[in-house]
Motif scaffolding. Structure first.
Motif, PDB file in Angstrom:
ATOM      1  N   ALA A 119      17.115 -17.439   7.159  1.00 43.99           N
ATOM      2  CA  ALA A 119      18.293 -16.644   6.813  1.00 43.99           C
ATOM      3  C   ALA A 119      19.303 -17.511   6.074  1.00 43.99           C
ATOM      4  CB  ALA A 119      18.915 -16.041   8.065  1.00 43.99           C
ATOM      5  N   TRP A 120      19.476 -18.749   6.471  1.00 46.61           N
ATOM      6  CA  TRP A 120      20.416 -19.624   5.798  1.00 46.61           C
ATOM      7  C   TRP A 120      19.945 -19.899   4.373  1.00 46.61           C
ATOM      8  CZ3 TRP A 120      20.303 -24.390   3.483  1.00 46.61           C
ATOM      9  CH2 TRP A 120      21.557 -24.947   3.167  1.00 46.61           C
ATOM     10  N   ARG A 121      18.628 -20.084   4.208  1.00 44.14           N
ATOM     11  CA  ARG A 121      18.107 -20.338   2.862  1.00 44.14           C
ATOM     12  C   ARG A 121      18.342 -19.156   1.934  1.00 44.14           C
ATOM     13  NH1 ARG A 121      12.310 -23.043   4.339  1.00 44.14           N
ATOM     14  NH2 ARG A 121      13.116 -25.093   4.875  1.00 44.14           N
ATOM     15  N   LYS A 122      18.217 -17.965   2.483  1.00 40.00           N
ATOM     16  CA  LYS A 122      18.437 -16.769   1.650  1.00 40.00           C
ATOM     17  C   LYS A 122      19.902 -16.657   1.233  1.00 40.00           C
ATOM     18  CE  LYS A 122      14.806 -13.855   3.536  1.00 40.00           C
ATOM     19  NZ  LYS A 122      14.527 -12.685   4.371  1.00 40.00           N
ATOM     20  N   GLU A 172       5.704 -20.041  29.809  1.00 41.15           N
ATOM     21  CA  GLU A 172       6.446 -21.136  29.185  1.00 41.15           C
ATOM     22  C   GLU A 172       6.094 -21.254  27.710  1.00 41.15           C
ATOM     23  OE1 GLU A 172       5.655 -24.693  31.342  1.00 41.15           O
ATOM     24  OE2 GLU A 172       6.639 -23.979  33.162  1.00 41.15           O
ATOM     25  N   ASP A 173       4.809 -21.105  27.391  1.00 41.48           N
ATOM     26  CA  ASP A 173       4.392 -21.175  25.990  1.00 41.48           C
ATOM     27  C   ASP A 173       5.005 -20.043  25.177  1.00 41.48           C
ATOM     28  OD1 ASP A 173       2.916 -23.409  26.526  1.00 41.48           O
ATOM     29  OD2 ASP A 173       0.971 -22.365  26.606  1.00 41.48           O
ATOM     30  N   LYS A 174       5.056 -18.842  25.770  1.00 37.67           N
ATOM     31  CA  LYS A 174       5.664 -17.711  25.070  1.00 37.67           C
ATOM     32  C   LYS A 174       7.147 -17.960  24.824  1.00 37.67           C
ATOM     33  CE  LYS A 174       2.556 -14.065  26.668  1.00 37.67           C
ATOM     34  NZ  LYS A 174       2.440 -12.869  27.504  1.00 37.67           N
ATOM     35  N   ALA A 175       7.853 -18.519  25.827  1.00 34.48           N
ATOM     36  CA  ALA A 175       9.277 -18.805  25.668  1.00 34.48           C
ATOM     37  C   ALA A 175       9.500 -19.858  24.576  1.00 34.48           C
ATOM     38  CB  ALA A 175       9.865 -19.294  26.994  1.00 34.48           C
ATOM     39  N   LYS A 176       8.666 -20.891  24.544  1.00 32.24           N
ATOM     40  CA  LYS A 176       8.787 -21.911  23.506  1.00 32.24           C
ATOM     41  C   LYS A 176       8.506 -21.323  22.131  1.00 32.24           C
ATOM     42  CE  LYS A 176       7.599 -25.880  26.380  1.00 32.24           C
ATOM     43  NZ  LYS A 176       6.576 -26.883  26.656  1.00 32.24           N
ATOM     44  N   GLU A 177       7.511 -20.459  22.050  1.00 29.10           N
ATOM     45  CA  GLU A 177       7.183 -19.823  20.766  1.00 29.10           C
ATOM     46  C   GLU A 177       8.322 -18.917  20.296  1.00 29.10           C
ATOM     47  OE1 GLU A 177       5.073 -19.166  17.405  1.00 29.10           O
ATOM     48  OE2 GLU A 177       4.544 -20.547  19.015  1.00 29.10           O
ATOM     49  N   LYS A 178       8.926 -18.197  21.252  1.00 32.26           N
ATOM     50  CA  LYS A 178      10.049 -17.323  20.898  1.00 32.26           C
ATOM     51  C   LYS A 178      11.227 -18.152  20.395  1.00 32.26           C
ATOM     52  CE  LYS A 178      12.772 -13.542  22.779  1.00 32.26           C
ATOM     53  NZ  LYS A 178      13.057 -12.707  23.952  1.00 32.26           N
ATOM     54  N   GLU A 179      11.510 -19.258  21.051  1.00 36.57           N
ATOM     55  CA  GLU A 179      12.595 -20.137  20.624  1.00 36.57           C
ATOM     56  C   GLU A 179      12.313 -20.711  19.231  1.00 36.57           C
ATOM     57  OE1 GLU A 179      14.378 -24.419  22.000  1.00 36.57           O
ATOM     58  OE2 GLU A 179      13.659 -23.045  23.559  1.00 36.57           O
ATOM     59  N   ALA A 180      11.073 -21.104  18.987  1.00 36.63           N
ATOM     60  CA  ALA A 180      10.716 -21.629  17.668  1.00 36.63           C
ATOM     61  C   ALA A 180      10.850 -20.544  16.601  1.00 36.63           C
ATOM     62  CB  ALA A 180       9.287 -22.167  17.693  1.00 36.63           C
ATOM     63  N   ASN A 181      10.491 -19.308  16.935  1.00 41.45           N
ATOM     64  CA  ASN A 181      10.620 -18.204  15.976  1.00 41.45           C
ATOM     65  C   ASN A 181      12.091 -17.933  15.638  1.00 41.45           C
ATOM     66  OD1 ASN A 181       7.896 -17.827  15.731  1.00 41.45           O
ATOM     67  ND2 ASN A 181       7.784 -16.211  17.275  1.00 41.45           N
ATOM     68  N   THR A 182      12.978 -17.984  16.635  1.00 34.84           N
ATOM     69  CA  THR A 182      14.397 -17.758  16.346  1.00 34.84           C
ATOM     70  C   THR A 182      14.957 -18.883  15.481  1.00 34.84           C
ATOM     71  OG1 THR A 182      14.989 -18.802  18.451  1.00 34.84           O
ATOM     72  CG2 THR A 182      14.843 -16.409  18.433  1.00 34.84           C
ATOM     73  N   ARG A 183      14.544 -20.139  15.743  1.00 36.59           N
ATOM     74  CA  ARG A 183      14.989 -21.242  14.896  1.00 36.59           C
ATOM     75  C   ARG A 183      14.495 -21.056  13.466  1.00 36.59           C
ATOM     76  NH1 ARG A 183      12.369 -25.641  16.928  1.00 36.59           N
ATOM     77  NH2 ARG A 183      11.991 -24.823  18.976  1.00 36.59           N
ATOM     78  N   ARG A 184      13.229 -20.645  13.331  1.00 36.59           N
ATOM     79  CA  ARG A 184      12.663 -20.412  12.006  1.00 36.59           C
ATOM     80  C   ARG A 184      13.410 -19.299  11.278  1.00 36.59           C
ATOM     81  NH1 ARG A 184       7.617 -19.699  13.982  1.00 36.59           N
ATOM     82  NH2 ARG A 184       7.156 -21.800  14.574  1.00 36.59           N
TER      83      ARG A 184
END
Length: 133
Positions: free
Chosen positions: A113-116, A96-108
């Protein structure tokens, strides 16, 4: 009967008094141990089955007591079964922690990408900041 000397009388009195003292001390210790056993039995019962007992304000053991009678549930699980269950729960938590971290990484990544690729403020405004006055 011969006449008893005063010293012999005092010695006999002291021997009887000391024997009685020893018996009294032994009896007092036995009574104390019995009372302690009764008190501890009552406290253990209050601790195991707290429902129906009021909280006492000056007893520190009452703060450790649970609210319901679920403290001493017994299962027939072996140590290995309990450890397997615990390791499985830990593994699921890590996943579960890995899935949450992966989701946070995709949001980041999306935000970066939008900022660039974000348009400049001059392109977004119809008039520039100096002309808007």
């Amino acid at each position: 009967m011969d006449k008893i000397n005063k010293t012999e009388l005092e010695a006999a009195y002291k021997a009887g008094f000391n024997a009685g003292r020893k018996a009294g001390i032994t009896l007092g210790i036995e009574m104390g141990i019995k009372h302690c056993g009764e008190v501890m039995s009552a406290e253990l019962h209050r601790f195991k089955f707290p429902e129906g007992h009021e909280d006492r304000w000056n007893y520190s053991i009452d703060t450790l007591r649970p609210e319901d009678n679920s403290t001493f549930e017994y299962t027939y699980e072996t140590y290995e079964e309990r450890m397997k269950k615990k390791t499985e729960e830990m593994r699921l938590m890590r996943e579960e922690d890995k899935a949450k971290e992966k989701e946070a990484n995709t949001r980041r990544a999306r935000r970066n990408a939008w900022r660039k690729n974000a348009p400049s403020m001059e392109k977004l405004w119809k008039y520039g900041p100096k002309e808007a006055k």
